[in-house]
Write an enzyme that holds these catalytic residues in place. Structure first.
Site, PDB file in Angstrom:
ATOM      1  N   ARG A   1       5.698  12.318  -7.027  1.00 15.59           N
ATOM      2  CA  ARG A   1       4.752  13.448  -7.053  1.00 15.59           C
ATOM      3  C   ARG A   1       5.132  14.516  -6.042  1.00 15.59           C
ATOM      4  O   ARG A   1       4.843  15.700  -6.235  1.00 15.59           O
ATOM      5  CB  ARG A   1       3.316  12.960  -6.830  1.00 15.59           C
ATOM      6  CG  ARG A   1       2.703  12.293  -8.055  1.00 15.59           C
ATOM      7  CD  ARG A   1       1.325  11.741  -7.755  1.00 15.59           C
ATOM      8  NE  ARG A   1       1.347  10.739  -6.701  1.00 15.59           N
ATOM      9  CZ  ARG A   1       1.653   9.457  -6.901  1.00 15.59           C
ATOM     10  NH1 ARG A   1       1.930   9.031  -8.107  1.00 15.59           N
ATOM     11  NH2 ARG A   1       1.681   8.613  -5.898  1.00 15.59           N
TER      12      ARG A   1
ATOM     13  N   GLU B   1       1.521   1.727   1.230  1.00 18.25           N
ATOM     14  CA  GLU B   1       0.126   1.255   1.293  1.00 18.25           C
ATOM     15  C   GLU B   1      -0.001   0.082   0.314  1.00 18.25           C
ATOM     16  O   GLU B   1      -0.760  -0.841   0.532  1.00 18.25           O
ATOM     17  CB  GLU B   1      -0.813   2.397   0.902  1.00 18.25           C
ATOM     18  CG  GLU B   1      -2.277   2.104   1.160  1.00 18.25           C
ATOM     19  CD  GLU B   1      -3.207   3.204   0.666  1.00 18.25           C
ATOM     20  OE1 GLU B   1      -2.718   4.207   0.120  1.00 18.25           O
ATOM     21  OE2 GLU B   1      -4.414   3.022   0.812  1.00 18.25           O
TER      22      GLU B   1
HETATM   23  P1  AMP Z   1       2.585   5.865   2.632  1.00 18.87           P
HETATM   24  O1  AMP Z   1       4.019   5.492   2.748  1.00 18.87           O
HETATM   25  O2  AMP Z   1       1.649   4.714   2.829  1.00 18.87           O
HETATM   26  O3  AMP Z   1       2.233   7.059   3.522  1.00 18.87           O
HETATM   27  O4  AMP Z   1       2.337   6.301   1.136  1.00 18.87           O
HETATM   28  C1  AMP Z   1       2.595   7.580   0.714  1.00 18.87           C
HETATM   29  C2  AMP Z   1       3.134   7.622  -0.681  1.00 18.87           C
HETATM   30  O5  AMP Z   1       2.454   6.754  -1.578  1.00 18.87           O
HETATM   31  C3  AMP Z   1       2.990   9.009  -1.221  1.00 18.87           C
HETATM   32  O6  AMP Z   1       4.232   9.393  -1.790  1.00 18.87           O
HETATM   33  C4  AMP Z   1       1.887   8.929  -2.242  1.00 18.87           C
HETATM   34  O7  AMP Z   1       2.308   9.550  -3.429  1.00 18.87           O
HETATM   35  C5  AMP Z   1       1.634   7.463  -2.490  1.00 18.87           C
HETATM   36  N1  AMP Z   1       0.255   7.023  -2.190  1.00 18.87           N
HETATM   37  C6  AMP Z   1      -0.119   6.136  -1.242  1.00 18.87           C
HETATM   38  N2  AMP Z   1      -1.426   5.936  -1.232  1.00 18.87           N
HETATM   39  C7  AMP Z   1      -1.941   6.729  -2.192  1.00 18.87           C
HETATM   40  C8  AMP Z   1      -3.266   6.994  -2.651  1.00 18.87           C
HETATM   41  N3  AMP Z   1      -4.337   6.389  -2.122  1.00 18.87           N
HETATM   42  N4  AMP Z   1      -3.423   7.896  -3.649  1.00 18.87           N
HETATM   43  C9  AMP Z   1      -2.346   8.516  -4.183  1.00 18.87           C
HETATM   44  N5  AMP Z   1      -1.075   8.307  -3.798  1.00 18.87           N
HETATM   45  C10 AMP Z   1      -0.858   7.431  -2.809  1.00 18.87           C
END
Ligand code: AMP
Length: 172
Positions: free
Chosen positions: A60, A97
């Protein structure tokens, strides 16, 4: 515009797995004014500094980063999940996450000293952006800002991004 963007984001509970509230940005993309507004705001996070390239994170992040690059009149560079880029890559592993992954960048995508705006749709735990920064640091990039449409502040992802300038349009 910020409040209109906030209203357009759709919370999808238990996607892609139980306990996750997924921030669905597709209603923003589908609305010409909102999409343009989100790109305007992300462009402004460069603070008027002339960047050499905009780097986006799979998948995205590409949507926003590519539009920002076009608007700023500079090139776009993808950081992709492992196995997708065809040329010589460097890689970095990270925890999501939800789940785990490895990201890659082409070794010649950024030249040492180039000024980079790093863009992704959402900052959650910060693992993805931290891995992207590791790749860019490895190529000798100068990071102007790390910019997100959405920051889930309660997950404290900023803490993983060191002393970099971190900008978010919408905070939760
Ligand atoms: P992180 O590495 O945990 O910061 O996760 C970020 C990545 O995961 C981003 O590229 C987001 O597109 C996706 N992502 C993680 N959590 C969500 C969420 N709650 N809603 C949408 N996209 C998420």
């Amino acid at each position: 515009m910020v409040e209109r963007l906030r209203e357009a984001i759709r919370d999808v509970h238990d996607f892609p797995k139980e306990g996750i509230v997924f921030k669905d940005i597709t209603p923003i993309l589908a609305d010409a004014e909102l999409f343009r507004g989100s790109i305007d705001l992300l462009c402004a996070t460069a603070g008027g500094t002339k960047v050499d390239k905009v780097v986006g994170i799979d998948a995205r992040g590409f949507i926003f980063a590519a539009a920002v690059a076009d608007r700023l009149g500079v090139g776009f560079v993808p950081i992709r999940k492992k196995g997708k880029l065809p040329w010589k890559c460097t890689e970095a592993a990270y925890a999501l996450e939800y789940g785990e992954a490895v990201v890659e960048i082409h070794q010649d995508a950024v030249k040492p000293g180039e000024k980079i705006l790093l863009v992704d749709d959402l900052l959650a735990t910060g693992g993805t952006a931290a891995a992207a920064l590791k790749l860019l640091d490895g190529l000798g990039a100068e990071i102007i800002a790390v910019s997100f449409l959405i920051e889930l502040s309660f997950l404290s992802g900023r803490g993983k991004l060191g002393s970099h300038e971190v900008k978010a349009i919408l905070k939760y």
